[in-house]
Enzyme design. Structure first.
Site, PDB file in Angstrom:
ATOM      1  N   HIS A  79       0.844  -1.062   0.180  1.00 47.64           N
ATOM      2  CA  HIS A  79       0.316   0.267   0.072  1.00 47.64           C
ATOM      3  C   HIS A  79       0.931   1.553  -0.225  1.00 47.64           C
ATOM      4  O   HIS A  79       2.044   1.010   0.154  1.00 47.64           O
ATOM      5  CB  HIS A  79      -1.299  -0.250   1.436  1.00 47.64           C
ATOM      6  CG  HIS A  79      -2.240   1.058   1.651  1.00 47.64           C
ATOM      7  ND1 HIS A  79      -1.769   2.302   1.582  1.00 47.64           N
ATOM      8  CD2 HIS A  79      -3.288   1.136   1.209  1.00 47.64           C
ATOM      9  CE1 HIS A  79      -2.834   3.317   1.300  1.00 47.64           C
ATOM     10  NE2 HIS A  79      -3.616   2.359   1.585  1.00 47.64           N
TER      11      HIS A  79
ATOM     12  N   LYS B 224     -10.577  -0.429  10.011  1.00 45.33           N
ATOM     13  CA  LYS B 224     -11.005  -1.685   9.927  1.00 45.33           C
ATOM     14  C   LYS B 224     -11.012  -2.506  10.516  1.00 45.33           C
ATOM     15  O   LYS B 224     -11.393  -3.606   9.590  1.00 45.33           O
ATOM     16  CB  LYS B 224      -9.112  -1.602   9.068  1.00 45.33           C
ATOM     17  CG  LYS B 224      -8.807  -0.443   7.736  1.00 45.33           C
ATOM     18  CD  LYS B 224      -7.769  -1.282   7.271  1.00 45.33           C
ATOM     19  CE  LYS B 224      -7.630   0.163   6.085  1.00 45.33           C
ATOM     20  NZ  LYS B 224      -7.970   0.320   4.825  1.00 45.33           N
TER      21      LYS B 224
HETATM   22  C1  PLP Z   1      -1.970  -2.872   3.339  1.00 45.31           C
HETATM   23  C2  PLP Z   1      -2.318  -1.148   4.162  1.00 45.31           C
HETATM   24  N1  PLP Z   1      -1.663  -0.675   4.937  1.00 45.31           N
HETATM   25  C3  PLP Z   1      -2.180   0.690   5.305  1.00 45.31           C
HETATM   26  C4  PLP Z   1      -3.745   1.368   5.030  1.00 45.31           C
HETATM   27  C5  PLP Z   1      -3.612   2.740   5.492  1.00 45.31           C
HETATM   28  O1  PLP Z   1      -4.339   2.943   6.379  1.00 45.31           O
HETATM   29  P1  PLP Z   1      -4.793   4.199   6.479  1.00 45.31           P
HETATM   30  O2  PLP Z   1      -5.208   4.695   5.620  1.00 45.31           O
HETATM   31  O3  PLP Z   1      -6.010   3.543   7.688  1.00 45.31           O
HETATM   32  O4  PLP Z   1      -3.660   4.897   7.451  1.00 45.31           O
HETATM   33  C6  PLP Z   1      -3.921   0.638   4.588  1.00 45.31           C
HETATM   34  C7  PLP Z   1      -5.447   0.812   4.365  1.00 45.31           C
HETATM   35  O5  PLP Z   1      -5.993   1.311   3.271  1.00 45.31           O
HETATM   36  C8  PLP Z   1      -3.837  -0.938   3.932  1.00 45.31           C
HETATM   37  O6  PLP Z   1      -4.811  -1.663   3.750  1.00 45.31           O
END
Ligand code: PLP
Lengths: 148, 430
Positions: B145, B248
């Site tokens: 991500h 999540k």
């Molecule tokens: C694997 C992964 N890492 C990081 C994130 C980032 O999460 P957040 O947007 O809640 O900081 C997400 C969510 O979209 C994710 O699925």
């Protein structure tokens, strides 16, 4: 017609497959031309539009893009409309098209002015898709300014 | 992990129906159809008990924590610290090894900025192992991500270190075979995801941890997609840091966490500075509290912590191993069901362990159009690049449609999706 069918009118589905004006063609010698690459970072849709002008008049538009049926059909419809229009006529149509897109489905568009682009009236009920419909128009405007 | 516990009874359809009834929003209709929520990978829905906990906090205990001696302040501080204990236990950490952040993104940036502060000399000798400079390397993967990629790109830019990555194979599986050659004496940090937010595949974390340990590199696990769906124990995973997001895992937005080994957190210089993280301040300098307070500058997210702790207890009561089994089953139904459709291409290795997350493509129809069509039938999925552009590029597409489950999804939800996807091509005339 349900809302989905209003969004995906047959004209739109047809144009998204036929993609009139695509791929890009080299501009004719002697014509002024401009190009613009537009990108929608939210969905990754992108388009490169090239326009040619002779004096005040558009003579051609060609494009290449990758995106949803709405954005691709919009480029196709526009490249059918654009040749023979003057800059001013295009800007009038752009204003009207934009107004229609912002109307949230409340506007009955003038078919005389917008021609096949009236098919996009249903898109205005889906705020998340308005950008898709606008992408080629915005690119054409920037390309026109480039050519000036 | 999933399916390996053996002792737990599988969730039954009746139980899932009862669980689903705890989620008010799932009783609603969209576009005249019962809502089928298959976008939990983006954010989960919340059970009533979570927002009732937040309401309870505002009605009974609202005050600033760690400040002031009045009764409400004491109650608020208790709830805040009890919440830390509950969530720390949920991931197998000691209470003072859990730092609250806004979300996983902030947790990962906290490490990145703390390390660049250390590289500028902050934290002194104690922070020496967090220093980076030219010649040092950070290793990540092509699966990540953007939240577990860009903070490391920026850290590399700021310190002169080099960013490397473990590529993926054509089917989206990680090239584990390359880890040994990519992790060298130069490697100072290895950051990788536990579960891919796009492919749903579960990483073999041992491969990364073993290689990193050998050279003394720090390990950072992105637990965003694992903590909500799998039993996660940071001590048996043996990672140095782990980031996760509350929203999540049934919790509120605005709250996430960073796990860090106690001795590491206490040696790191702070990222955000200001009130609530200091001991003594004069006009020239300040002394900092130990972790976790060292990293919690400013007024904290108290109702969110209480909400998240309530969510963790809710998950715990059902049992993470049972949830993981149920979602493995749903993921299997998704993968097989979608693969069997003509004109549908499913991404990700066929033989991988996965959660209930499956990305796919309807040949000839753009993902946005697929998503719109599904929405007209009340089905919510995510379309686009899912904040993982390099992964999509490696798969040779700009966008995909992703269905992702959670404990409240039923077999009927999966059936509804597959039936709807089966009629997409006809609708669009391809
Ligand atoms: C694997 C992964 N890492 C990081 C994130 C980032 O999460 P957040 O947007 O809640 O900081 C997400 C969510 O979209 C994710 O699925």
């Amino acid at each position: 017609m349900n809302e989905l069918d209003q969004l995906y009118q047959q004209v739109i589905l047809d144009h998204s497959k036929r993609r009139i004006g695509s791929p890009l063609v080299e501009p004719e010698g002697g014509h002024r031309h401009g190009e613009s690459h537009q990108h929608n970072p939210i969905c990754g849709d992108q388009i490169r539009v090239r326009v040619e002008l002779e004096g005040e008049k558009f003579t051609a538009m060609s494009w290449e893009g990758d995106g949803c049926s709405i954005s691709m059909a919009s480029a196709s419809v526009l490249s059918e409309m654009l040749p023979e229009l003057t800059r001013e006529e295009f800007l009038d149509k752009l204003d009207l098209f934009r107004e229609m897109m912002r109307s949230k489905g409340t506007m009955t568009p003038d078919e005389e002015v917008l021609e096949d682009a009236v098919a996009f009236a249903g898109v205005s009920k889906f705020p998340a898709r308005v950008k898709c419909a606008m992408l080629a128009w915005v690119a054409a405007e920037v390309a026109m300014l480039e050519a000036a | 992990m999933t399916g390996q516990t053996g002792t737990a009874e599988a969730l039954t359809a009746n139980e899932v129906a009862r669980i689903k009834a705890d989620f008010e929003i799932l009783e609603h209709q969209v576009n005249g159809a019962d809502i089928v929520y298959l976008d939990s990978g983006a954010t989960s829905q919340k059970p009533r008990c979570v927002y009732e906990a937040e309401q309870h906090y505002y009605e009974n205990a609202n005050a600033a924590v760690h400040r002031g001696a009045h009764t409400l302040a004491v109650e608020a501080t208790d709830l805040f610290e009890q919440g830390r204990e509950t969530v720390a236990k949920f991931i197998g950490a000691k209470t003072n090894e859990l730092v609250w952040t806004s979300n996983a993104t902030e947790a990962l940036n906290l490490i990145s900025y703390s390390m660049s502060n250390a590289s500028l000399g902050r934290g002194g000798e104690a922070a020496a192992r967090f220093r980076l400079g030219p010649g040092d390397e950070i290793l990540t993967t092509e699966l990540e991500h953007h939240a577990n990629l860009i903070p490391w790109q920026e850290l590399a830019f700021r310190t002169g270190a080099t960013l490397r990555y473990v590529p993926i194979a054509e089917d989206g599986s990680l090239r584990y075979d390359l880890i040994v050659s990519l992790v060298t004496e130069r490697t100072k940090l290895v950051a990788f995801t536990h579960v891919s937010n796009v492919l749903g595949t579960i990483t073999d974390t041992r491969r990364f941890v073993d290689a990193a340990r050998k050279v003394g590199a720090l390990t950072v696990l992105d637990g965003c997609q694992s903590v909500p769906h799998l039993p996660v124990d940071v001590k048996s995973l043996d990672v140095d840091f782990m980031a996760f997001s509350g929203h999540k895992m049934l919790g509120p937005t605005g709250i996430g966490g960073l796990y860090g080994r106690e001795e590491l957190l206490n040696a790191m210089p702070p990222f955000l500075t200001g009130g609530s993280m200091i001991t003594v301040v004069d006009m020239e300098h300040a002394e900092y509290l130990p972790a976790p307070q060292r990293f919690e500058a400013g007024t904290q997210r108290i109702s969110q912590v209480h909400g998240l702790a309530t969510a963790a207890s809710y998950l715990d009561e059902i049992g993470m191993d049972r949830i993981a089994d149920w979602e493995e089953h749903l993921g299997e139904l998704l993968y097989q069901g979608l693969s069997a459709l003509e004109g549908v291409r499913v991404f990700g290795p066929a033989d991988a362990k996965r959660i209930g997350t499956v990305p796919f493509e309807v040949i000839g129809v753009h993902p946005h159009d697929v998503g719109q069509f599904l929405d007209s039938r009340g089905i919510a999925v995510r379309v686009g690049h899912h904040c993982a552009q390099p992964l999509h590029r490696a798969l040779g597409v700009t966008a995909t449609t992703r269905a992702s489950t959670y404990l409240y999804n039923t077999e009927e939800d999966i059936k509804a999706l597959i039936e709807a996807v089966a009629s997409v091509r006809e609708y669009f005339g391809v």
